[in-house]
Design a protein around this motif. Structure first.
Motif, PDB file in Angstrom:
ATOM      1  N   ASP A  10      28.690  25.299  65.664  1.00 10.55           N
ATOM      2  CA  ASP A  10      27.916  24.041  64.997  1.00 10.55           C
ATOM      3  C   ASP A  10      26.682  24.197  65.148  1.00 10.55           C
ATOM      4  O   ASP A  10      25.911  23.464  64.631  1.00 10.55           O
ATOM      5  CB  ASP A  10      28.329  23.058  66.373  1.00 10.55           C
ATOM      6  N   ALA A  11      26.060  25.200  65.743  1.00 11.66           N
ATOM      7  CA  ALA A  11      24.567  25.414  65.759  1.00 11.66           C
ATOM      8  C   ALA A  11      23.992  25.935  64.219  1.00 11.66           C
ATOM      9  O   ALA A  11      22.770  26.221  64.126  1.00 11.66           O
ATOM     10  CB  ALA A  11      24.099  26.070  66.763  1.00 11.66           C
ATOM     11  N   THR A  13      22.474  26.713  60.893  1.00 13.02           N
ATOM     12  CA  THR A  13      21.618  25.855  59.789  1.00 13.02           C
ATOM     13  C   THR A  13      22.387  25.351  58.776  1.00 13.02           C
ATOM     14  O   THR A  13      23.258  26.071  57.986  1.00 13.02           O
ATOM     15  CB  THR A  13      20.481  27.017  59.386  1.00 13.02           C
ATOM     16  N   LEU A  77      29.031  20.517  62.531  1.00 11.62           N
ATOM     17  CA  LEU A  77      27.820  20.489  61.770  1.00 11.62           C
ATOM     18  C   LEU A  77      27.987  21.116  60.408  1.00 11.62           C
ATOM     19  O   LEU A  77      27.788  20.642  59.431  1.00 11.62           O
ATOM     20  CB  LEU A  77      26.514  20.648  62.565  1.00 11.62           C
ATOM     21  N   VAL A 109      24.351  12.516  64.403  1.00  7.69           N
ATOM     22  CA  VAL A 109      23.186  13.153  64.668  1.00  7.69           C
ATOM     23  C   VAL A 109      22.837  14.341  63.259  1.00  7.69           C
ATOM     24  O   VAL A 109      21.948  15.022  63.324  1.00  7.69           O
ATOM     25  CB  VAL A 109      23.248  14.306  65.764  1.00  7.69           C
ATOM     26  N   VAL A 110      23.681  13.987  62.444  1.00 12.68           N
ATOM     27  CA  VAL A 110      23.447  14.927  61.101  1.00 12.68           C
ATOM     28  C   VAL A 110      22.105  14.380  60.522  1.00 12.68           C
ATOM     29  O   VAL A 110      21.220  15.515  60.151  1.00 12.68           O
ATOM     30  CB  VAL A 110      24.351  14.146  59.983  1.00 12.68           C
ATOM     31  N   LYS A 113      19.529  16.658  62.704  1.00 10.35           N
ATOM     32  CA  LYS A 113      19.895  18.178  62.210  1.00 10.35           C
ATOM     33  C   LYS A 113      19.187  18.533  60.801  1.00 10.35           C
ATOM     34  O   LYS A 113      18.420  19.487  60.783  1.00 10.35           O
ATOM     35  CB  LYS A 113      21.073  18.574  62.451  1.00 10.35           C
ATOM     36  N   ASP A 118      16.238  20.698  66.517  1.00  7.84           N
ATOM     37  CA  ASP A 118      16.940  21.831  67.235  1.00  7.84           C
ATOM     38  C   ASP A 118      18.100  21.217  67.985  1.00  7.84           C
ATOM     39  O   ASP A 118      17.846  20.680  68.993  1.00  7.84           O
ATOM     40  CB  ASP A 118      16.004  23.000  67.808  1.00  7.84           C
ATOM     41  N   LEU A 119      19.324  21.077  67.507  1.00  3.29           N
ATOM     42  CA  LEU A 119      20.475  20.402  68.478  1.00  3.29           C
ATOM     43  C   LEU A 119      21.807  21.297  68.163  1.00  3.29           C
ATOM     44  O   LEU A 119      21.619  21.774  67.216  1.00  3.29           O
ATOM     45  CB  LEU A 119      20.493  19.024  67.980  1.00  3.29           C
ATOM     46  N   ASP A 120      22.744  20.969  69.051  1.00  4.72           N
ATOM     47  CA  ASP A 120      24.080  21.378  68.964  1.00  4.72           C
ATOM     48  C   ASP A 120      24.948  20.467  69.352  1.00  4.72           C
ATOM     49  O   ASP A 120      24.820  19.672  69.805  1.00  4.72           O
ATOM     50  CB  ASP A 120      24.311  23.002  69.514  1.00  4.72           C
ATOM     51  N   PRO A 127      26.413  15.545  71.366  1.00  9.39           N
ATOM     52  CA  PRO A 127      25.175  16.334  70.867  1.00  9.39           C
ATOM     53  C   PRO A 127      24.120  16.659  72.011  1.00  9.39           C
ATOM     54  O   PRO A 127      23.953  15.815  72.913  1.00  9.39           O
ATOM     55  CB  PRO A 127      24.525  15.054  70.105  1.00  9.39           C
ATOM     56  N   MET A 129      20.223  18.553  72.762  1.00 12.06           N
ATOM     57  CA  MET A 129      18.932  18.708  71.959  1.00 12.06           C
ATOM     58  C   MET A 129      18.436  20.005  72.714  1.00 12.06           C
ATOM     59  O   MET A 129      18.761  20.401  73.783  1.00 12.06           O
ATOM     60  CB  MET A 129      18.067  17.732  72.382  1.00 12.06           C
TER      61      MET A 129
END
Length: 377
Positions: A10-11, A13, A77, A109-110, A113, A118-120, A127, A129
């Motif tokens: 999910d993290a 890029t 994500l 949270v799209v 991102k 910087d979030l996962d 979510p 941060m």
């Protein structure tokens, strides 16, 4: 909001974005599908639908085996930023359940991102941060979203418009307050203590944060509208943590601006929050055409609190779906009857939905039967 992930990827890029449409008017004009007679659009606009419309927040999400198969090994994500995959996931509940609208597979949270925060999304938590935002300097350092950064989302919508025929597509975004809470708390919070401390103690910083997030939310919704969504929903998931006075002072003006800025598209605007029974009149007044109601307030009582004018959406308790079929049908009829009373008492219409998202272990067959019972009503 879409469901929680099952993968550490999910993290990742987001992939390279595609250019946004050149002109917003192209979609708002002749390129937009004509769906005035679709049951969801008719009910939202105060006309009599051919059948009671029904759709489910979080789609069928985590409850569908075909969803789990297609998402296997792919983070949340990453899935949201992969148009072919997001398109397929969005279509699955329409195929299986015959719902009256598809809801875009995405997450609130799209846009954060995409803008570079910087979030996962952490399985079992939500979510998170990398760093919380609690000072004016940290607020001023937050990135602003530009349309091109959500190009993959727009591409997903364009694919869906070509696949859905006469089924409307609901786009969505997280409301500024809910996004602010995630940023200030650093993740989900039970008490929102840091959020409220910032609101009360540094109102100028708070409104600067909310203003930036409002700008980003408008950009995200406009990108979806340009690409062809037929309705939009603003999720204020955590607004129920607020008093009526706090909502009016610290939140409502920003939500009002979101709704005002997308009003020109001429598509239904839906407003939904959890635990917001005491806020329903103010949420309706913020500018939505449809007010979502969770399971805690009967629809006819919600209509009384709002005072009429807007359509209502909701509001079967998602936990009811774990009961036997006879009980589920009886409880669904209670919601449908309350919706009828709400319309008689001034609500513009009723769209059947759950009072929140589909729970992960819900039996998909029960959802299919529920849609059938709503349509038979």
């Amino acid at each position: 909001m879409a469901d929680t992930p099952t993968s550490a990827s999910d993290a990742a890029t987001p992939p390279a974005v595609r250019p946004a449409p050149a002109r917003r008017d192209a979609v708002r004009g002749s390129a937009r599908r004509s769906l005035a007679e679709a049951p969801l659009i008719a009910a939202a606009q105060g006309r009599t639908p051919t059948r009671r419309p029904v759709w489910f927040m979080r789609q069928a999400g985590r409850s569908l085996p075909e969803y789990r198969r297609v998402r296997e090994g792919i983070g949340m994500l990453e899935s949201c930023f992969t148009p072919d995959l997001a398109c397929e996931i969005t279509l699955q509940p329409v195929r299986r359940h015959d719902v009256d609208a598809a809801v875009l597979f995405s997450d609130i949270v799209v846009p954060l991102k995409a803008a570079g925060v910087d979030l996962d999304i952490v399985a079992g938590r939500g979510p998170v941060m990398a760093e919380s935002v609690r000072t004016r300097a940290e607020v001023d350092a937050l990135p602003r979203l530009v349309t091109e950064q959500v190009g993959p989302v727009a591409e997903t919508i364009r694919l869906l418009v070509g696949e859905l025929g006469q089924v409307p597509l609901v786009g969505f975004a997280g409301a500024p307050f809910t996004l602010a809470s995630y940023l200030v708390e650093g993740g989900p919070s039970r008490n929102h203590e840091h959020t409220k401390a910032l609101m009360y103690g540094e109102p100028d910083t708070w409104h600067a944060l909310m203003g930036l997030l409002t700008d980003n939310t408008i950009t995200f919704l406009r990108a979806q509208i340009d690409a062809g969504v037929d309705a939009v929903q603003l999720f204020d998931s955590w607004a129920g943590a607020l008093s009526l006075a706090d909502y009016r002072e610290y939140v409502k003006p920003h939500s009002e601006r979101v709704f005002a800025e997308v009003a020109g598209a001429g598509i239904p605007r839906i407003h939904f929050g959890v635990g917001t029974g005491e806020l329903l009149a103010e949420m309706a007044d913020a500018g939505a055409d449809v007010v979502g109601v969770d399971w805690r307030v009967p629809l006819d009582e919600a209509a009384r609190r709002i005072g009429g004018g807007q359509a209502l959406q909701g509001n079967l308790d998602p936990a009811v779906l774990f009961a036997d079929a006879a009980t589920v049908r009886r409880k669904a009829v209670e919601v449908l009857d309350a919706g009828e009373r709400a319309v008689r008492n001034g609500a513009a219409g009723h769209i059947f939905n759950l009072g929140h998202g589909v729970l992960p272990d819900t039996d998909p067959d029960m959802l299919t039967r529920l849609v059938e019972w709503v349509h038979e009503y």
